[in-house]
Design an enzyme around this catalytic site. Structure first.
Site, PDB file in Angstrom:
ATOM      1  CD  GLU A 276      -2.569  -1.785  -0.052  1.00  0.00           C
ATOM      2  OE1 GLU A 276      -3.193  -0.582  -0.655  1.00  0.00           O
ATOM      3  OE2 GLU A 276      -2.432  -2.701  -1.052  1.00  0.00           O
TER       4      GLU A 276
ATOM      5  CD1 TRP B  70      -0.797  -0.835  -3.711  1.00  0.00           C
ATOM      6  CD2 TRP B  70      -1.572   0.682  -6.000  1.00  0.00           C
ATOM      7  NE1 TRP B  70      -1.520  -1.439  -5.152  1.00  0.00           N
ATOM      8  CE2 TRP B  70      -1.877  -0.613  -6.210  1.00  0.00           C
ATOM      9  CE3 TRP B  70      -1.658   1.237  -6.779  1.00  0.00           C
ATOM     10  CZ2 TRP B  70      -2.119  -1.189  -7.547  1.00  0.00           C
ATOM     11  CZ3 TRP B  70      -1.869   0.986  -8.526  1.00  0.00           C
ATOM     12  CH2 TRP B  70      -2.264  -0.441  -8.824  1.00  0.00           C
TER      13      TRP B  70
ATOM     14  CG  ASN C 126      -8.658   0.806  -0.456  1.00  0.00           C
ATOM     15  OD1 ASN C 126      -8.411   2.492  -1.199  1.00  0.00           O
ATOM     16  ND2 ASN C 126      -8.060   0.297  -1.019  1.00  0.00           N
TER      17      ASN C 126
ATOM     18  CD1 TRP D 238     -11.518  10.041  -6.960  1.00  0.00           C
ATOM     19  CD2 TRP D 238     -12.584   9.285  -8.324  1.00  0.00           C
ATOM     20  NE1 TRP D 238     -12.212  10.124  -5.955  1.00  0.00           N
ATOM     21  CE2 TRP D 238     -13.626   9.364  -6.848  1.00  0.00           C
ATOM     22  CE3 TRP D 238     -14.123   8.349  -9.586  1.00  0.00           C
ATOM     23  CZ2 TRP D 238     -14.809   9.581  -6.855  1.00  0.00           C
ATOM     24  CZ3 TRP D 238     -14.935   8.580  -9.019  1.00  0.00           C
ATOM     25  CH2 TRP D 238     -15.649   8.548  -7.681  1.00  0.00           C
TER      26      TRP D 238
ATOM     27  CD1 TRP E 117     -16.612  11.166 -19.718  1.00  0.00           C
ATOM     28  CD2 TRP E 117     -17.346   9.702 -17.926  1.00  0.00           C
ATOM     29  NE1 TRP E 117     -15.505  10.980 -18.998  1.00  0.00           N
ATOM     30  CE2 TRP E 117     -16.091   9.676 -18.599  1.00  0.00           C
ATOM     31  CE3 TRP E 117     -18.014   9.002 -17.989  1.00  0.00           C
ATOM     32  CZ2 TRP E 117     -15.122   8.594 -18.013  1.00  0.00           C
ATOM     33  CZ3 TRP E 117     -16.722   7.957 -17.210  1.00  0.00           C
ATOM     34  CH2 TRP E 117     -15.751   7.128 -17.206  1.00  0.00           C
TER      35      TRP E 117
ATOM     36  CD1 TRP F 159     -11.989   9.606 -15.840  1.00  0.00           C
ATOM     37  CD2 TRP F 159     -11.377  10.720 -13.884  1.00  0.00           C
ATOM     38  NE1 TRP F 159     -11.264  10.607 -16.365  1.00  0.00           N
ATOM     39  CE2 TRP F 159     -10.094  11.109 -14.940  1.00  0.00           C
ATOM     40  CE3 TRP F 159     -10.591  11.488 -12.753  1.00  0.00           C
ATOM     41  CZ2 TRP F 159      -9.585  11.955 -15.136  1.00  0.00           C
ATOM     42  CZ3 TRP F 159      -9.698  12.129 -13.093  1.00  0.00           C
ATOM     43  CH2 TRP F 159      -8.731  12.287 -13.671  1.00  0.00           C
TER      44      TRP F 159
HETATM   45  C1  LIG Z   1     -11.156   6.734  -5.368  1.00  0.00           C
HETATM   46  C2  LIG Z   1      -9.252   6.594  -4.371  1.00  0.00           C
HETATM   47  C3  LIG Z   1      -9.608   7.829  -3.912  1.00  0.00           C
HETATM   48  C4  LIG Z   1      -8.711   8.053  -3.057  1.00  0.00           C
HETATM   49  N1  LIG Z   1      -8.520   9.220  -2.688  1.00  0.00           N
HETATM   50  C5  LIG Z   1      -7.393   9.119  -1.996  1.00  0.00           C
HETATM   51  C6  LIG Z   1      -6.652  10.752  -1.267  1.00  0.00           C
HETATM   52  O1  LIG Z   1      -7.337  12.151  -1.635  1.00  0.00           O
HETATM   53  N2  LIG Z   1      -5.903  10.420  -0.180  1.00  0.00           N
HETATM   54  C7  LIG Z   1      -5.727   8.765  -0.261  1.00  0.00           C
HETATM   55  O2  LIG Z   1      -4.068   9.417   1.008  1.00  0.00           O
HETATM   56  N3  LIG Z   1      -5.660   7.952  -0.163  1.00  0.00           N
HETATM   57  C8  LIG Z   1      -6.421   7.653  -2.073  1.00  0.00           C
HETATM   58  N4  LIG Z   1      -7.179   6.691  -1.868  1.00  0.00           N
HETATM   59  C9  LIG Z   1      -6.045   5.818  -1.233  1.00  0.00           C
HETATM   60  C10 LIG Z   1      -6.197   4.695  -0.348  1.00  0.00           C
HETATM   61  O3  LIG Z   1      -8.371   4.920  -0.328  1.00  0.00           O
HETATM   62  C11 LIG Z   1      -6.402   5.050   1.014  1.00  0.00           C
HETATM   63  O4  LIG Z   1      -5.384   5.576   1.097  1.00  0.00           O
HETATM   64  C12 LIG Z   1      -6.891   4.979   2.512  1.00  0.00           C
HETATM   65  O5  LIG Z   1      -8.174   4.497   2.510  1.00  0.00           O
HETATM   66  C13 LIG Z   1      -6.282   5.441   3.829  1.00  0.00           C
HETATM   67  O6  LIG Z   1      -6.600   4.684   4.740  1.00  0.00           O
HETATM   68  P1  LIG Z   1      -5.766   4.137   5.310  1.00  0.00           P
HETATM   69  O7  LIG Z   1      -4.615   5.004   6.013  1.00  0.00           O
HETATM   70  O8  LIG Z   1      -6.399   3.165   6.687  1.00  0.00           O
HETATM   71  O9  LIG Z   1      -4.277   3.617   4.725  1.00  0.00           O
HETATM   72  P2  LIG Z   1      -3.913   1.724   5.065  1.00  0.00           P
HETATM   73  O10 LIG Z   1      -4.541   0.749   3.893  1.00  0.00           O
HETATM   74  O11 LIG Z   1      -2.960   1.361   5.923  1.00  0.00           O
HETATM   75  O12 LIG Z   1      -2.510   2.360   3.646  1.00  0.00           O
HETATM   76  C14 LIG Z   1      -1.167   2.810   4.107  1.00  0.00           C
HETATM   77  C15 LIG Z   1      -1.254   4.163   3.590  1.00  0.00           C
HETATM   78  O13 LIG Z   1      -0.804   3.348   2.888  1.00  0.00           O
HETATM   79  C16 LIG Z   1      -1.319   5.049   1.325  1.00  0.00           C
HETATM   80  N5  LIG Z   1      -2.342   3.952   0.574  1.00  0.00           N
HETATM   81  C17 LIG Z   1      -3.350   2.651   0.870  1.00  0.00           C
HETATM   82  N6  LIG Z   1      -3.610   2.439   0.006  1.00  0.00           N
HETATM   83  C18 LIG Z   1      -3.908   3.480  -1.029  1.00  0.00           C
HETATM   84  C19 LIG Z   1      -3.593   3.704  -3.614  1.00  0.00           C
HETATM   85  N7  LIG Z   1      -4.649   2.834  -3.201  1.00  0.00           N
HETATM   86  N8  LIG Z   1      -3.077   4.445  -3.297  1.00  0.00           N
HETATM   87  C20 LIG Z   1      -2.281   5.470  -2.437  1.00  0.00           C
HETATM   88  N9  LIG Z   1      -1.902   5.631  -1.424  1.00  0.00           N
HETATM   89  C21 LIG Z   1      -2.653   3.984  -0.725  1.00  0.00           C
HETATM   90  C22 LIG Z   1      -2.259   5.727   2.175  1.00  0.00           C
HETATM   91  O14 LIG Z   1      -0.930   6.331   2.465  1.00  0.00           O
HETATM   92  C23 LIG Z   1      -2.355   5.070   3.602  1.00  0.00           C
HETATM   93  O15 LIG Z   1      -2.323   5.386   4.478  1.00  0.00           O
HETATM   94  C24 LIG Z   1      -8.184   6.604  -3.056  1.00  0.00           C
HETATM   95  C25 LIG Z   1      -8.364   5.212  -3.190  1.00  0.00           C
HETATM   96  C26 LIG Z   1      -9.295   5.947  -4.395  1.00  0.00           C
HETATM   97  C27 LIG Z   1      -9.725   4.412  -4.377  1.00  0.00           C
END
Ligand SMILES: Cc1cc2nc3c(=O)[nH]c(=O)nc-3n(C[C@H](O)[C@H](O)[C@H](O)COP(=O)(O)OP(=O)(O)OC[C@H]3O[C@@H](n4cnc5c(N)ncnc54)[C@H](O)[C@@H]3O)c2cc1C
Length: 508
Positions: free
Chosen positions: A282, A285, A349, A390, A314, A367
């Site tokens: 993650e 990512w 997420n 997105w 769209w 989107w």
């Molecule tokens: C449509 C969409 C929009 C999103 N918008 C954002 C946003 O604006 N800001 C944001 O930080 N994340 C975003 N994410 C990614 C992800 O959903 C969140 O980072 C995550 O839900 C945060 O929760 P957590 O800290 O418990 O994550 P955890 O699951 O604990 O992951 C740890 C860290 O890894 C990073 N991370 C995790 N998943 C992703 C991912 N798919 N993409 C990029 N980084 C990731 C984050 O920094 C997160 O805090 C988005 C995902 C989607 C599908």
């Protein structure tokens, strides 16, 4: 220790999205410079309400930033470093503001952390062009953008090989975080709280301060990382780190996250089976999307990553978009998720994926509308991750979900919320409704189910929406201009025919 504030060779730390004192390369570099040149250090944070409004920064995130900046001011005062919180409408006003500031305080060098977004990079160029010596540290990612490249020397367009290369590079050097600098002068009086003049929403459920963030990180690494893979898809379970808000504004650094993870799971970088691997991915990512933003600056300008997606027609129905925003689509998981976002400023997420897929595929809304709405609401709003998420969901992005894979919001409901705890928490209207029926949602059943409740009828039939989405989004297929034309015609026919069927199903 130097207390003379009037001589030259002083250093200015310009805080942006690196709001921490521990593991802050920028702050360390400024303190070293001042020590080497017998100068002193000041710090600045610039409030830019117009710029934030144009970037759709969420009021809850602005409140969080305000609270953290004020916390930072207190902790910097203990190191003998004053922090000035200045106002400058937008980025265009910054070069002049900084020029005056450095002249007033005889600063010879400004230290800041680089940022990957286009406008932020343009702002920094303008500052340099104004004659200010700006030294940028690269610490918003663990590995610098454009340093993880394929054999042709290009940025990867697929996550898995990027992640593999990323891990290979990351494991080469021991990971060391930087200590908070020693005090450079006697402690200063505790500064007064400074309010930002912009629209804000209370963020108090999120504790500010590095100690709180680091404790959250340590607890997660110790107690939850091993179970992360099994728990991360269930929004009713507290199974993810909830550290995104801290990473987004730099209260935590990616290096700190990696170091704590590896202190518990030293094999996470080398073994696929390591219990730390899933969470590590993650973090990768996050890096992937930041690297993409630098390699493809058009992403900052909200262009489709895949240019073939430019021809998608769209539907962009404002009434349906509004229903989605307000959690009134008639699909319980989508609605509960949107209400979580509206009420808390955060969304799980899995639900971000479900709601984004629903908006772009079931409702065929561009989107960018959803991306913007998320940004306006999220406490962890971050251009790279939001844009990446997105475009992944819409199928327009880099290594995206294929256009023909459409999340089923009914089966996702049963998979992600088997006990119904999450849905019931956000949809009190469904209190008296049997969970089995919610999970096995069928349009005619649902229409009867919710008779007598305030809950909305489904906005669109799932099967119909899926077929329509695949037809319209086939524009993304290579060389499919003609297919797209046919797809749109078919979709319009399906739309007409199925709407009649759907109306019959719902209204009899
Ligand atoms: C449509 C969409 C929009 C999103 N918008 C954002 C946003 O604006 N800001 C944001 O930080 N994340 C975003 N994410 C990614 C992800 O959903 C969140 O980072 C995550 O839900 C945060 O929760 P957590 O800290 O418990 O994550 P955890 O699951 O604990 O992951 C740890 C860290 O890894 C990073 N991370 C995790 N998943 C992703 C991912 N798919 N993409 C990029 N980084 C990731 C984050 O920094 C997160 O805090 C988005 C995902 C989607 C599908």
């Amino acid at each position: 220790m130097n207390t003379n504030h009037s001589i030259g060779n002083n250093a200015l730390v310009w805080f942006r999205h690196d709001l921490r004192l521990d593991d802050n390369q920028t702050l360390v570099a400024a303190c070293q410079y001042a020590a080497e040149h017998q100068g002193t250090v000041r710090a600045i944070f610039v409030v830019t309400p117009k710029q934030w409004a144009s970037h759709d920064v969420a009021p809850i995130q602005l409140d969080f930033i305000e609270r953290q900046v004020n916390q930072l001011a207190i902790e910097l005062a203990e190191l003998g470093i004053p922090l000035d919180i200045c106002h400058a409408d937008d980025f265009d006003a910054i070069p002049e503001l900084l020029s005056q500031y450095v002249a007033t305080w005889q600063m010879t060098k400004v230290f800041a952390t680089s940022e990957p977004e286009c406008n932020e990079q343009r702002r920094d160029h303008a500052v340099i062009e104004a004659g200010i010596k700006l030294e940028l540290s690269l610490q918003h990612c663990f590995l610098p953008p454009l340093s993880v490249l394929n054999l042709s020397g290009e940025m990867y367009k697929v996550f898995t090989p990027f992640a593999k290369k990323w891990r290979q590079i990351a494991k080469q050097d021991p990971i060391q975080t930087l200590a908070r600098p020693e005090p450079i002068a006697a402690p200063l009086p505790t500064p007064n709280y400074v309010e930002f003049h912009c629209t804000k929403i209370c963020s108090e459920q999120w504790q500010v301060g590095e100690h709180a963030a680091q404790a959250k990180l340590r607890q997660f690494a110790q107690a939850k990382v091993a179970g992360y893979q099994a728990c991360r898809d269930f929004p009713a379970i507290d199974g993810t780190s909830q550290l995104s808000a801290y990473l987004a504004i730099g209260i935590l650094s990616p290096r700190q996250c990696l170091q704590v993870l590896l202190s518990h799971y030293p094999d996470a970088l080398v073994h696929d089976e390591s219990p730390g691997r899933c969470w590590l991915n993650e973090l990768i990512w996050r890096e992937f999307y930041r690297h993409l933003l630098v390699a493809f600056p058009k992403l900052s300008r909200r262009a489709n990553f895949n240019a073939l997606a430019d021809s998608i027609k769209w539907r962009n129905n404002p009434r349906e978009f509004q229903a989605w925003c307000e959690g009134r689509t008639g699909y319980p998981l989508v609605d509960a998720a949107m209400r979580q976002l509206n009420q808390t400023g955060w969304m799980h997420n899995r639900l971000r994926m479900v709601t984004a897929s629903f908006l772009t595929k079931h409702l065929l809304v561009d989107w960018r509308w959803g991306e913007r709405y998320f940004r306006q609401k999220l406490i962890d709003g971050d251009l790279a991750a939001n844009n990446g998420g997105w475009q992944w969901s819409a199928g327009t992005g880099c290594d995206a979900q294929p256009y023909f894979r459409v999340f089923n919001p009914i089966s996702q409901c049963e998979k992600c919320d088997p006990t119904g705890a999450f849905i019931r928490n956000y949809l009190p209207e469904l209190d008296g409704v049997d969970l089995k029926l919610i999970h096995k949602l069928k349009i005619p059943i649902q229409a009867q189910l919710f008779v007598g409740t305030d809950y909305a009828s489904p906005i669109v039939d799932h099967k119909f929406a899926r077929t329509r989405a695949i037809a319209v989004l086939s524009a993304i297929k290579k060389g499919s201009a003609k297919a797209q034309q046919i797809g749109v015609q078919q979709a319009q026919e399906i739309d007409r025919e199925s709407r009649v069927d759907l109306d019959k199903e719902i209204f009899g």
